[in-house]
Design a protein around this motif. Sequence first.
Motif, PDB file in Angstrom:
ATOM      1  N   MET A  67     -99.885 -14.835  64.381  1.00  0.00           N
ATOM      2  CA  MET A  67     -99.840 -16.101  65.114  1.00  0.00           C
ATOM      3  C   MET A  67     -98.394 -16.461  65.446  1.00  0.00           C
ATOM      4  SD  MET A  67    -102.890 -18.396  63.356  1.00  0.00           S
ATOM      5  CE  MET A  67    -102.902 -17.666  61.712  1.00  0.00           C
ATOM      6  N   ASN A  68     -98.230 -17.233  66.504  1.00  0.00           N
ATOM      7  CA  ASN A  68     -96.923 -17.535  67.076  1.00  0.00           C
ATOM      8  C   ASN A  68     -96.581 -18.999  66.819  1.00  0.00           C
ATOM      9  OD1 ASN A  68     -95.103 -18.569  69.188  1.00  0.00           O
ATOM     10  ND2 ASN A  68     -95.184 -16.474  69.984  1.00  0.00           N
ATOM     11  N   TRP A  69     -95.447 -19.253  66.164  1.00  0.00           N
ATOM     12  CA  TRP A  69     -95.081 -20.617  65.808  1.00  0.00           C
ATOM     13  C   TRP A  69     -94.931 -21.527  67.042  1.00  0.00           C
ATOM     14  CZ3 TRP A  69     -95.849 -23.174  61.683  1.00  0.00           C
ATOM     15  CH2 TRP A  69     -95.768 -22.594  60.414  1.00  0.00           C
ATOM     16  N   LYS A  70     -94.446 -20.978  68.135  1.00  0.00           N
ATOM     17  CA  LYS A  70     -94.259 -21.828  69.312  1.00  0.00           C
ATOM     18  C   LYS A  70     -95.602 -22.365  69.803  1.00  0.00           C
ATOM     19  CE  LYS A  70     -91.908 -22.147  73.750  1.00  0.00           C
ATOM     20  NZ  LYS A  70     -91.026 -21.478  74.740  1.00  0.00           N
ATOM     21  N   GLN A  71     -96.638 -21.526  69.798  1.00  0.00           N
ATOM     22  CA  GLN A  71     -97.974 -22.001  70.152  1.00  0.00           C
ATOM     23  C   GLN A  71     -98.510 -22.958  69.091  1.00  0.00           C
ATOM     24  OE1 GLN A  71     -99.879 -17.999  71.212  1.00  0.00           O
ATOM     25  NE2 GLN A  71    -101.208 -19.461  72.276  1.00  0.00           N
ATOM     26  N   LEU A  72     -98.283 -22.622  67.843  1.00  0.00           N
ATOM     27  CA  LEU A  72     -98.810 -23.420  66.744  1.00  0.00           C
ATOM     28  C   LEU A  72     -98.222 -24.823  66.707  1.00  0.00           C
ATOM     29  CD1 LEU A  72     -98.666 -20.638  64.017  1.00  0.00           C
ATOM     30  CD2 LEU A  72    -100.764 -21.621  64.977  1.00  0.00           C
ATOM     31  N   LEU A  73     -97.016 -24.985  67.242  1.00  0.00           N
ATOM     32  CA  LEU A  73     -96.340 -26.288  67.256  1.00  0.00           C
ATOM     33  C   LEU A  73     -96.543 -27.013  68.583  1.00  0.00           C
ATOM     34  CD1 LEU A  73     -92.990 -25.246  65.526  1.00  0.00           C
ATOM     35  CD2 LEU A  73     -94.941 -26.417  64.486  1.00  0.00           C
ATOM     36  N   LEU A  96     -94.949 -29.749  41.740  1.00  0.00           N
ATOM     37  CA  LEU A  96     -95.989 -29.076  42.517  1.00  0.00           C
ATOM     38  C   LEU A  96     -95.626 -28.976  43.994  1.00  0.00           C
ATOM     39  CD1 LEU A  96     -99.113 -30.620  40.781  1.00  0.00           C
ATOM     40  CD2 LEU A  96     -98.301 -28.258  40.599  1.00  0.00           C
ATOM     41  N   ILE A  97     -94.891 -29.954  44.512  1.00  0.00           N
ATOM     42  CA  ILE A  97     -94.424 -29.868  45.898  1.00  0.00           C
ATOM     43  C   ILE A  97     -93.540 -28.635  46.072  1.00  0.00           C
ATOM     44  CG2 ILE A  97     -92.819 -30.905  47.561  1.00  0.00           C
ATOM     45  CD1 ILE A  97     -93.926 -33.647  46.757  1.00  0.00           C
ATOM     46  N   PHE A  98     -92.584 -28.471  45.187  1.00  0.00           N
ATOM     47  CA  PHE A  98     -91.683 -27.317  45.313  1.00  0.00           C
ATOM     48  C   PHE A  98     -92.412 -26.003  45.067  1.00  0.00           C
ATOM     49  CE2 PHE A  98     -88.408 -30.643  44.706  1.00  0.00           C
ATOM     50  CZ  PHE A  98     -87.609 -30.346  45.802  1.00  0.00           C
ATOM     51  N   GLU A  99     -93.407 -26.018  44.182  1.00  0.00           N
ATOM     52  CA  GLU A  99     -94.203 -24.816  43.943  1.00  0.00           C
ATOM     53  C   GLU A  99     -95.000 -24.432  45.185  1.00  0.00           C
ATOM     54  OE1 GLU A  99     -94.912 -22.499  41.289  1.00  0.00           O
ATOM     55  OE2 GLU A  99     -92.885 -23.211  40.911  1.00  0.00           O
ATOM     56  N   ALA A 100     -95.680 -25.401  45.778  1.00  0.00           N
ATOM     57  CA  ALA A 100     -96.490 -25.115  46.962  1.00  0.00           C
ATOM     58  C   ALA A 100     -95.625 -24.623  48.116  1.00  0.00           C
ATOM     59  CB  ALA A 100     -97.265 -26.366  47.378  1.00  0.00           C
ATOM     60  N   ALA A 101     -94.478 -25.259  48.311  1.00  0.00           N
ATOM     61  CA  ALA A 101     -93.576 -24.843  49.382  1.00  0.00           C
ATOM     62  C   ALA A 101     -93.073 -23.422  49.148  1.00  0.00           C
ATOM     63  CB  ALA A 101     -92.400 -25.815  49.489  1.00  0.00           C
ATOM     64  N   ALA A 102     -92.763 -23.101  47.896  1.00  0.00           N
ATOM     65  CA  ALA A 102     -92.260 -21.760  47.577  1.00  0.00           C
ATOM     66  C   ALA A 102     -93.320 -20.699  47.854  1.00  0.00           C
ATOM     67  CB  ALA A 102     -91.822 -21.708  46.114  1.00  0.00           C
ATOM     68  N   VAL A 103     -94.570 -20.999  47.505  1.00  0.00           N
ATOM     69  CA  VAL A 103     -95.651 -20.041  47.760  1.00  0.00           C
ATOM     70  C   VAL A 103     -95.826 -19.836  49.254  1.00  0.00           C
ATOM     71  CG1 VAL A 103     -98.126 -19.596  47.514  1.00  0.00           C
ATOM     72  CG2 VAL A 103     -96.843 -20.555  45.597  1.00  0.00           C
ATOM     73  N   PHE A 104     -95.776 -20.915  50.033  1.00  0.00           N
ATOM     74  CA  PHE A 104     -95.918 -20.799  51.487  1.00  0.00           C
ATOM     75  C   PHE A 104     -94.803 -19.932  52.062  1.00  0.00           C
ATOM     76  CE2 PHE A 104     -95.329 -21.786  55.884  1.00  0.00           C
ATOM     77  CZ  PHE A 104     -96.595 -22.069  56.389  1.00  0.00           C
ATOM     78  N   ILE A 105     -93.567 -20.235  51.667  1.00  0.00           N
ATOM     79  CA  ILE A 105     -92.421 -19.509  52.220  1.00  0.00           C
ATOM     80  C   ILE A 105     -92.491 -18.028  51.852  1.00  0.00           C
ATOM     81  CG2 ILE A 105     -89.913 -19.279  52.068  1.00  0.00           C
ATOM     82  CD1 ILE A 105     -89.961 -22.442  51.649  1.00  0.00           C
ATOM     83  N   GLU A 106     -92.894 -17.749  50.618  1.00  0.00           N
ATOM     84  CA  GLU A 106     -93.010 -16.355  50.182  1.00  0.00           C
ATOM     85  C   GLU A 106     -94.063 -15.591  50.985  1.00  0.00           C
ATOM     86  OE1 GLU A 106     -94.270 -13.763  46.192  1.00  0.00           O
ATOM     87  OE2 GLU A 106     -94.076 -15.947  46.079  1.00  0.00           O
ATOM     88  N   HIS A 107     -95.116 -16.283  51.364  1.00  0.00           N
ATOM     89  CA  HIS A 107     -96.244 -15.605  52.022  1.00  0.00           C
ATOM     90  C   HIS A 107     -96.378 -15.995  53.492  1.00  0.00           C
ATOM     91  CE1 HIS A 107     -97.785 -13.996  48.225  1.00  0.00           C
ATOM     92  NE2 HIS A 107     -97.517 -15.174  47.691  1.00  0.00           N
ATOM     93  N   GLU A 108     -95.302 -16.434  54.113  1.00  0.00           N
ATOM     94  CA  GLU A 108     -95.389 -16.884  55.502  1.00  0.00           C
ATOM     95  C   GLU A 108     -95.951 -15.806  56.421  1.00  0.00           C
ATOM     96  OE1 GLU A 108     -92.728 -17.938  59.408  1.00  0.00           O
ATOM     97  OE2 GLU A 108     -91.722 -17.396  57.540  1.00  0.00           O
ATOM     98  N   ASP A 109     -95.472 -14.586  56.299  1.00  0.00           N
ATOM     99  CA  ASP A 109     -95.954 -13.521  57.177  1.00  0.00           C
ATOM    100  C   ASP A 109     -97.447 -13.290  56.995  1.00  0.00           C
ATOM    101  OD1 ASP A 109     -93.469 -13.117  58.271  1.00  0.00           O
ATOM    102  OD2 ASP A 109     -92.960 -11.402  57.001  1.00  0.00           O
ATOM    103  N   ALA A 110     -97.887 -13.265  55.745  1.00  0.00           N
ATOM    104  CA  ALA A 110     -99.317 -13.053  55.482  1.00  0.00           C
ATOM    105  C   ALA A 110    -100.145 -14.198  56.053  1.00  0.00           C
ATOM    106  CB  ALA A 110     -99.565 -12.917  53.990  1.00  0.00           C
ATOM    107  N   ILE A 111     -99.647 -15.419  55.948  1.00  0.00           N
ATOM    108  CA  ILE A 111    -100.362 -16.583  56.484  1.00  0.00           C
ATOM    109  C   ILE A 111    -100.471 -16.482  58.001  1.00  0.00           C
ATOM    110  CG2 ILE A 111    -100.150 -19.072  56.864  1.00  0.00           C
ATOM    111  CD1 ILE A 111     -98.997 -19.222  53.971  1.00  0.00           C
ATOM    112  N   LEU A 112     -99.399 -16.091  58.672  1.00  0.00           N
ATOM    113  CA  LEU A 112     -99.414 -15.936  60.124  1.00  0.00           C
ATOM    114  C   LEU A 112    -100.336 -14.813  60.566  1.00  0.00           C
ATOM    115  CD1 LEU A 112     -95.616 -16.441  60.924  1.00  0.00           C
ATOM    116  CD2 LEU A 112     -97.486 -17.972  61.580  1.00  0.00           C
ATOM    117  N   GLN A 113    -100.558 -13.850  59.687  1.00  0.00           N
ATOM    118  CA  GLN A 113    -101.442 -12.724  59.998  1.00  0.00           C
ATOM    119  C   GLN A 113    -102.880 -12.959  59.556  1.00  0.00           C
ATOM    120  OE1 GLN A 113     -99.452  -9.612  57.883  1.00  0.00           O
ATOM    121  NE2 GLN A 113     -97.746  -9.476  59.336  1.00  0.00           N
ATOM    122  N   GLY A 114    -103.145 -14.106  58.933  1.00  0.00           N
ATOM    123  CA  GLY A 114    -104.486 -14.360  58.424  1.00  0.00           C
ATOM    124  C   GLY A 114    -104.787 -13.646  57.132  1.00  0.00           C
TER     125      GLY A 114
END
Length: 451
Positions: free
Chosen positions: A11-17, A321-339
């Motif tokens: 997925m493409n961030w420009k479209q997503l935003l 928990l905010i910092f934990e959730a953000a860290a998990v997202f950042i670590e797995h950003e590519d996987a999230i964009l790929q589904g």
Amino acid sequence: MTFECTKLFIMNWKQLLSLQRFGDTEIRHRHLQDETRLGFEVDYDRVIFSDSFRSLQDKTQVVPLSDADFVHTRLTHSLEVSVVGRTLGRIVGQQVLHRHPELVKDGYKFNDFGAIVAAAALAHDIGNPPFGHSGERAIGDFFKTGNGRQYKIQLTAAQWEDLANFEGNANGFRLLTESRQGVSGGLRLSYATLGAFMKYPKISVPVKKTNHIAEKKFGVFQTDVPFFKELSTALGLQPIRKDELVYYRHPLAYLVEAADDICYSIIDFEDGINLGLISEDKALEYLLNLVRENLIKEKYNALKTQKDRVSYLRALAIQSLIFEAAAVFIEHEDAILQGNFPHALLDKCRFEAQLTDIINISVDKIYKSKEVVEKEINGYRVLTNLLNVFTSAINRDYEGKATGFDRLVLSLLPDEYRIFKDSLYERLMGICSFIAGMSDRYAILLNDKIG
């Protein structure tokens, strides 16, 4: 059925935003936005000024119809989720912009991510019926096992599934996007915010069990399929399976979900403590497991009341928990964009075990407490009776068989629900949406009046 990973797309961030809104004929460019009234911030304003949002002030979060002034309602819960979501979005936004400098060139800022998540989080419970999740079950059971069963033979499988498993998330999408006479596109939120709102970007059928978080429930009624398709295409969401209306999530939907998970797990727990349903000693034991790294013992020991001690630990727990959730997202950003990330963010954080413990004790001591169960039973009875009265009245009226009582009942419908359509499904969905929009106390009051 299990979820199979694939990397055929990203997925493409420009479209997503996307700043696009329903009915737009021209592209909205980020660098041309008025910084004093940014489009994503307009979304927040439109939600908070809506009738549907205001009704959350008297809808159950944990304890229905509580007389205690500190217990959360759906409205206070939604405001808190929005605050947590805004911070999550900003933290993630900084990293995304660092990794994708082309977004900076287009004018995007890290606050945009915070504004999108805050607006979507503010609206996340907007479609929930009275009396918490028991309200959803009451509506569904009316059709599965109550007088609503008579309608099944006249509906398609998909229409029946929408009613028999009525879903607050799908009702929320309907409220935010539904066109009616003189009002096109509902609140006309930006596509980015609507994408972040959709925790479950799928229709109700076919019913398939997978281990992907996007398919845990459904989030779109049959009435809203045309716009759902338009929105998903515009955002570049990718289908999970061909020939089915089920998509991988908008990445920011993970942050909305995480904000909700953080607030309901920690703040519901706090409500249980303040109500005396959970002992302070037990509560402190569980919360301390989340905050040991950040606890300032001198500050904690200086607090003299239970409320202050619990409040201090709650604030630290949410921060962790905010910092934990953000860290998990950042670590797995590519996987999230790929589904390829089929989990909730907090399910993969360091504190997953501690959160599970807190949720389990909340279920046992709060959600299953006598006070909660007794009030949920009453709510179940109220909603079942209202559904029976209004669905019978609207269908007899359509058939030209309305009684005097039916006509009086239907006169209570707000104008937006008094357009009696030829489609049985749409008539039934209209009544369900009308009743789902009631506050707890109004539902009880109206039920008492109509008997």
